[in-house]
Design a protein around this motif. Structure first.
Motif, PDB file in Angstrom:
ATOM      1  N   CYS A   1     -63.888 -26.733 -95.734  1.00 16.78           N
ATOM      2  CA  CYS A   1     -65.117 -27.228 -96.366  1.00 16.78           C
ATOM      3  C   CYS A   1     -65.257 -28.739 -96.198  1.00 16.78           C
ATOM      4  O   CYS A   1     -66.343 -29.249 -95.870  1.00 16.78           O
ATOM      5  N   VAL A   2     -64.177 -29.454 -96.413  1.00 18.31           N
ATOM      6  CA  VAL A   2     -64.212 -30.917 -96.283  1.00 18.31           C
ATOM      7  C   VAL A   2     -64.585 -31.315 -94.861  1.00 18.31           C
ATOM      8  O   VAL A   2     -65.427 -32.197 -94.633  1.00 18.31           O
ATOM      9  N   ARG A   3     -63.973 -30.649 -93.892  1.00 13.44           N
ATOM     10  CA  ARG A   3     -64.258 -30.997 -92.499  1.00 13.44           C
ATOM     11  C   ARG A   3     -65.700 -30.662 -92.131  1.00 13.44           C
ATOM     12  O   ARG A   3     -66.405 -31.483 -91.528  1.00 13.44           O
ATOM     13  N   LYS A   4     -66.174 -29.475 -92.496  1.00 13.91           N
ATOM     14  CA  LYS A   4     -67.527 -29.075 -92.114  1.00 13.91           C
ATOM     15  C   LYS A   4     -68.596 -29.880 -92.840  1.00 13.91           C
ATOM     16  O   LYS A   4     -69.642 -30.197 -92.276  1.00 13.91           O
ATOM     17  N   MET A   5     -68.325 -30.218 -94.111  1.00 12.69           N
ATOM     18  CA  MET A   5     -69.353 -30.891 -94.912  1.00 12.69           C
ATOM     19  C   MET A   5     -69.356 -32.396 -94.749  1.00 12.69           C
ATOM     20  O   MET A   5     -70.423 -33.033 -94.806  1.00 12.69           O
ATOM     21  N   LEU A   6     -68.183 -32.982 -94.548  1.00  9.78           N
ATOM     22  CA  LEU A   6     -68.086 -34.448 -94.540  1.00  9.78           C
ATOM     23  C   LEU A   6     -67.651 -35.025 -93.197  1.00  9.78           C
ATOM     24  O   LEU A   6     -67.913 -36.193 -92.923  1.00  9.78           O
ATOM     25  N   HIS A   7     -66.985 -34.235 -92.373  1.00 12.24           N
ATOM     26  CA  HIS A   7     -66.482 -34.740 -91.086  1.00 12.24           C
ATOM     27  C   HIS A   7     -66.797 -33.753 -89.966  1.00 12.24           C
ATOM     28  O   HIS A   7     -65.903 -33.280 -89.274  1.00 12.24           O
ATOM     29  N   PRO A   8     -68.083 -33.440 -89.782  1.00 15.31           N
ATOM     30  CA  PRO A   8     -68.432 -32.425 -88.771  1.00 15.31           C
ATOM     31  C   PRO A   8     -68.087 -32.847 -87.350  1.00 15.31           C
ATOM     32  O   PRO A   8     -68.057 -31.993 -86.448  1.00 15.31           O
TER      33      PRO A   8
ATOM     34  N   TRP B   1     -63.687 -18.296-103.376  1.00 12.74           N
ATOM     35  CA  TRP B   1     -64.597 -19.020-102.482  1.00 12.74           C
ATOM     36  C   TRP B   1     -63.807 -19.737-101.394  1.00 12.74           C
ATOM     37  O   TRP B   1     -64.178 -19.718-100.225  1.00 12.74           O
ATOM     38  N   MET B   2     -62.713 -20.394-101.796  1.00  8.92           N
ATOM     39  CA  MET B   2     -61.906 -21.144-100.844  1.00  8.92           C
ATOM     40  C   MET B   2     -61.103 -20.206 -99.949  1.00  8.92           C
ATOM     41  O   MET B   2     -60.948 -20.456 -98.747  1.00  8.92           O
ATOM     42  N   ALA B   3     -60.590 -19.123-100.518  1.00  5.89           N
ATOM     43  CA  ALA B   3     -59.845 -18.162 -99.706  1.00  5.89           C
ATOM     44  C   ALA B   3     -60.725 -17.600 -98.595  1.00  5.89           C
ATOM     45  O   ALA B   3     -60.284 -17.440 -97.450  1.00  5.89           O
ATOM     46  N   ALA B   4     -61.985 -17.311 -98.921  1.00  9.88           N
ATOM     47  CA  ALA B   4     -62.908 -16.765 -97.925  1.00  9.88           C
ATOM     48  C   ALA B   4     -63.313 -17.809 -96.897  1.00  9.88           C
ATOM     49  O   ALA B   4     -63.577 -17.487 -95.736  1.00  9.88           O
ATOM     50  N   ALA B   5     -63.377 -19.079 -97.306  1.00  9.86           N
ATOM     51  CA  ALA B   5     -63.834 -20.149 -96.412  1.00  9.86           C
ATOM     52  C   ALA B   5     -62.784 -20.553 -95.397  1.00  9.86           C
ATOM     53  O   ALA B   5     -63.099 -21.200 -94.394  1.00  9.86           O
TER      54      ALA B   5
ATOM     55  N   ALA C   1     -68.190 -22.392 -94.308  1.00  4.71           N
ATOM     56  CA  ALA C   1     -67.782 -23.564 -95.085  1.00  4.71           C
ATOM     57  C   ALA C   1     -68.772 -24.722 -95.015  1.00  4.71           C
ATOM     58  O   ALA C   1     -68.495 -25.807 -95.517  1.00  4.71           O
ATOM     59  N   SER C   2     -69.943 -24.531 -94.422  1.00  2.29           N
ATOM     60  CA  SER C   2     -70.899 -25.628 -94.279  1.00  2.29           C
ATOM     61  C   SER C   2     -71.771 -25.764 -95.516  1.00  2.29           C
ATOM     62  O   SER C   2     -71.898 -24.835 -96.322  1.00  2.29           O
ATOM     63  N   ARG C   3     -72.404 -26.915 -95.672  1.00  2.42           N
ATOM     64  CA  ARG C   3     -73.325 -27.132 -96.784  1.00  2.42           C
ATOM     65  C   ARG C   3     -74.473 -26.130 -96.742  1.00  2.42           C
ATOM     66  O   ARG C   3     -74.948 -25.681 -97.785  1.00  2.42           O
TER      67      ARG C   3
ATOM     68  N   GLY D   1     -59.189 -23.133 -97.059  1.00  2.00           N
ATOM     69  CA  GLY D   1     -60.619 -23.156 -97.336  1.00  2.00           C
ATOM     70  C   GLY D   1     -61.120 -24.532 -97.729  1.00  2.00           C
ATOM     71  O   GLY D   1     -62.182 -24.972 -97.281  1.00  2.00           O
ATOM     72  N   LEU D   2     -60.355 -25.221 -98.567  1.00  2.00           N
ATOM     73  CA  LEU D   2     -60.779 -26.557 -98.998  1.00  2.00           C
ATOM     74  C   LEU D   2     -60.871 -27.507 -97.812  1.00  2.00           C
ATOM     75  O   LEU D   2     -61.864 -28.226 -97.655  1.00  2.00           O
ATOM     76  N   ARG D   3     -59.838 -27.518 -96.966  1.00  2.74           N
ATOM     77  CA  ARG D   3     -59.859 -28.425 -95.824  1.00  2.74           C
ATOM     78  C   ARG D   3     -60.991 -28.059 -94.855  1.00  2.74           C
ATOM     79  O   ARG D   3     -61.615 -28.935 -94.256  1.00  2.74           O
TER      80      ARG D   3
END
Length: 332
Positions: A309-316, A294-298, A123-125, A305-307
């Motif tokens: 991605c948000v945590r890894k990309m914006l709130h690491p 994409w989100m199901a896999a993340a 889920a990271s950038r 998956g969305l949460r």
């Protein structure tokens, strides 16, 4: 072949030969694929090939009232065995493209599984939407590692992407299918195609103008971002920014565009993007967006998956949620 690799035989000695799944898929006759001549495919050369052949046969005939054959390819990929699964890809595409087939949606959902390696929980950038090069050469053996059987995962991924690229013309009409799930799966598959002339990306953008379903529109945005990450195109990166900035866009589209933009650039996340994502990424919307593969896999244990991605990309700096289980960590 797998035993030979374990015994230290050079990988290059198998390149282009009968155990190179890239060569096998490339050598399949168009008539064999169109005519479902499964007997022309050397399934037996790859682990569990007979099982994959039977799954393709059952999906093609659709005789069973249950979803017989569905999940075999994706299950093998989840178990890190893709080589035999790749052989199914051309046939799965043809099942999906045939509106007479009752299991076409199930078949299409399986198509892109072999074309992505080690993407569950990612889920990271840096890693989301990433294709590790063209995976055509033996030196990518180290990039992708080996499957549990010892087979080079990069060869399987390359063969699957090549098969999807060859049959992209069969997949593109499915972007307009009456079933939203089919449209989403088609976008997910096409995102893995080799697209140096941007034909696939253009088809995704064209379909976006007509698509009405917000989740399917988000799929088209993520597929465009994935295709662009493999084949960089600065105007498309700018287009992604325009989508998440635009408050008239549906929240799902803005979220998908924000994630896509973050994956396409190395720029720090601007404050307005952070504010928009934190506002739009509600728990309800995160669960709805898990309909996107994409989100199901993340996703991870206890986290959509969305949460993730948000945590890894914006709130690491935030800790992993309690109960999170890294799917790639060793288990004892």
């Amino acid at each position: 072949m797998c035993k030979a690799l374990a015994d230290g035989v050079e990988l290059s000695s198998f390149a282009g030969g009968p155990f190179d799944v890239r060569a096998v898929v490339a050598g399949l006759r168009p008539g064999a694929k169109d005519g479902f001549l499964l007997g022309e495919v050397p399934w037996e050369r790859f682990p569990q090939g007979d099982r994959v052949r039977e799954a393709v046969h059952l999906l093609h005939t659709g005789d069973s009232p249950v979803r017989t054959g569905a999940g075999v390819v994706s299950g093998m990929c989840a178990s890190d065995m893709r080589a035999a699964a790749v052989l199914a890809v051309p046939f799965l595409i043809r099942i999906a493209a045939d509106t007479r087939r009752p299991r076409r949606a199930d078949a299409l959902a399986e198509v892109s599984c072999p074309a992505r390696a080690c993407h569950f929980g990612v889920a990271s950038r840096e890693e989301l939407l990433l294709h590790r090069g063209d995976a055509q050469c033996a030196d990518l053996y180290d990039d992708y590692g080996v499957e549990v059987t010892g087979y080079p995962a990069g060869w399987s991924v390359a063969a699957a992407r090549a098969a999807i690229t060859t049959d992209a013309a069969l997949l593109q009409p499915l972007l307009g299918d009456p079933d939203p799930a089919v449209r989403i799966s088609a976008a997910y598959a096409l995102a893995t195609a080799n697209d140096p002339d941007h034909t696939v990306r253009s088809a995704l953008r064209t379909r976006l103008c007509a698509e009405q379903d917000p989740i399917a529109r988000a799929a088209l945005v993520l597929a465009t971002a994935e295709a662009t990450r493999a084949h960089p195109h600065p105007p498309t990166t700018a287009w992604m920014r325009e989508r998440w900035v635009d408050r008239t866009q549906a929240p799902e589209i803005r979220l998908a565009a924000a994630i896509g933009w973050l994956c396409l650039t190395g720029e720090p996340a601007p404050d307005d993007l952070r504010a928009a994502v934190d506002d739009l990424a509600t728990a309800e919307r995160a669960h709805a967006m898990d309909a996107l593969p994409w989100m199901a896999a993340a996703g991870g244990s206890g986290e959509t998956g969305l949460r993730h991605c948000v945590r890894k990309m914006l709130h690491p700096e935030q800790p992993e949620p309690v109960g999170y289980d890294d799917p790639w960590a060793p288990h004892h």
